[in-house]
Write a protein that holds these residues in place. Structure first.
Motif, PDB file in Angstrom:
ATOM      1  N   PRO A   1       0.851  -1.284   0.071  1.00 17.22           N
ATOM      2  CA  PRO A   1      -0.090   0.092   0.093  1.00 17.22           C
ATOM      3  C   PRO A   1       0.855   1.237   0.019  1.00 17.22           C
ATOM      4  CG  PRO A   1      -0.915  -1.545   1.525  1.00 17.22           C
ATOM      5  CD  PRO A   1       0.349  -2.067   1.190  1.00 17.22           C
ATOM      6  N   ARG A   2       1.823   1.406   0.734  1.00 17.06           N
ATOM      7  CA  ARG A   2       2.779   2.530   1.012  1.00 17.06           C
ATOM      8  C   ARG A   2       3.348   2.844  -0.390  1.00 17.06           C
ATOM      9  NH1 ARG A   2       5.263   5.118   5.072  1.00 17.06           N
ATOM     10  NH2 ARG A   2       4.471   3.504   6.558  1.00 17.06           N
ATOM     11  N   ALA A   3       3.986   1.755  -1.198  1.00 19.45           N
ATOM     12  CA  ALA A   3       4.575   2.140  -2.380  1.00 19.45           C
ATOM     13  C   ALA A   3       3.415   2.584  -3.423  1.00 19.45           C
ATOM     14  CB  ALA A   3       5.102   0.767  -3.079  1.00 19.45           C
ATOM     15  N   THR A   4       2.235   1.933  -3.290  1.00 23.59           N
ATOM     16  CA  THR A   4       1.232   2.213  -4.272  1.00 23.59           C
ATOM     17  C   THR A   4       0.575   3.735  -4.011  1.00 23.59           C
ATOM     18  OG1 THR A   4       0.181  -0.011  -4.234  1.00 23.59           O
ATOM     19  CG2 THR A   4      -1.235   1.616  -4.718  1.00 23.59           C
TER      20      THR A   4
ATOM     21  N   TRP B   1      -2.275  10.527   2.744  1.00 26.59           N
ATOM     22  CA  TRP B   1      -2.747   9.187   2.349  1.00 26.59           C
ATOM     23  C   TRP B   1      -2.048   8.369   3.191  1.00 26.59           C
ATOM     24  CZ3 TRP B   1      -6.222   6.573  -0.745  1.00 26.59           C
ATOM     25  CH2 TRP B   1      -7.053   7.292  -1.478  1.00 26.59           C
ATOM     26  N   ILE B   2      -0.661   8.616   3.577  1.00 27.71           N
ATOM     27  CA  ILE B   2       0.081   7.942   4.064  1.00 27.71           C
ATOM     28  C   ILE B   2      -0.421   7.691   5.678  1.00 27.71           C
ATOM     29  CG2 ILE B   2       2.371   7.474   5.219  1.00 27.71           C
ATOM     30  CD1 ILE B   2       2.498   6.736   2.432  1.00 27.71           C
ATOM     31  N   ASP B   3      -0.866   9.009   6.336  1.00 27.70           N
ATOM     32  CA  ASP B   3      -1.375   9.003   7.641  1.00 27.70           C
ATOM     33  C   ASP B   3      -2.736   8.167   7.573  1.00 27.70           C
ATOM     34  OD1 ASP B   3       0.559  10.932   8.321  1.00 27.70           O
ATOM     35  OD2 ASP B   3      -0.936  12.685   8.001  1.00 27.70           O
ATOM     36  N   MET B   4      -3.624   8.235   6.513  1.00 23.83           N
ATOM     37  CA  MET B   4      -4.721   7.375   6.398  1.00 23.83           C
ATOM     38  C   MET B   4      -4.437   5.757   6.321  1.00 23.83           C
ATOM     39  SD  MET B   4      -7.888   7.568   3.635  1.00 23.83           S
ATOM     40  CE  MET B   4      -6.841   8.382   2.336  1.00 23.83           C
ATOM     41  N   MET B   5      -3.349   5.574   5.884  1.00 20.23           N
ATOM     42  CA  MET B   5      -2.764   3.930   5.662  1.00 20.23           C
ATOM     43  C   MET B   5      -2.475   3.786   7.046  1.00 20.23           C
ATOM     44  SD  MET B   5       0.678   2.417   3.865  1.00 20.23           S
ATOM     45  CE  MET B   5       1.403   3.572   5.168  1.00 20.23           C
ATOM     46  N   ILE B   6      -1.733   4.409   7.674  1.00 23.45           N
ATOM     47  CA  ILE B   6      -1.263   4.260   9.234  1.00 23.45           C
ATOM     48  C   ILE B   6      -2.475   3.919  10.200  1.00 23.45           C
ATOM     49  CG2 ILE B   6      -0.096   5.355  11.421  1.00 23.45           C
ATOM     50  CD1 ILE B   6       1.975   6.370   9.147  1.00 23.45           C
TER      51      ILE B   6
END
Length: 135
Positions: free
Chosen positions: A67-70, A86-91
């Protein structure tokens, strides 16, 4: 990427994103609303990064494994505007899988309501715009 399959996934994503937006508008009368919004957030986020990955692979960007690479590639490509959010959302999505702290759940709920549902809706619009350019 099969275009029919992409459109199917895009429609699934639109439904999920719409349902998440609906859930964030429900008045909080019980903890189950938090739970429901967070569950819809989890589902919608998972669809979002997988849909981005599918689109980017179709565009020739094939070395995406996570997901991070995406998210990074989607930001570079221009599918999303705010890579850090988006990274914050992933976390936060990752946190929800192991969430036992009510305060943390409410914080994530507020972020979903105030920021994340907007970002997720914008992704649908951008993907629809991009796929139209390809046709």
């Amino acid at each position: 990427m099969n275009k029919e399959r992409f459109y199917e996934k895009l429609n699934d994503y639109k439904r999920a994103s719409t349902r998440l937006n609906e859930a964030t508008k429900i008045q909080l009368e019980a903890d189950i609303v938090y739970d429901g919004v967070i569950q819809r957030f989890e589902f919608t986020f998972e669809l979002s990064w997988k849909l981005m990955k599918m689109f980017l692979e179709y565009m020739g960007i094939t070395e995406i494994k996570s997901p991070r690479a995406t998210i990074r590639e989607a930001f570079t490509y221009g599918l999303i505007e705010d890579g850090e959010q988006w990274i914050d959302m992933m976390i936060d999505r990752t946190k929800t899988s192991h969430l036992y702290d009510e305060k943390e759940a409410k914080l994530i709920y507020e972020k979903v309501k105030s920021q994340y549902s907007y970002l997720l809706s914008n992704l649908y619009d951008k993907l629809e715009e991009e796929i139209t350019k390809i046709n």
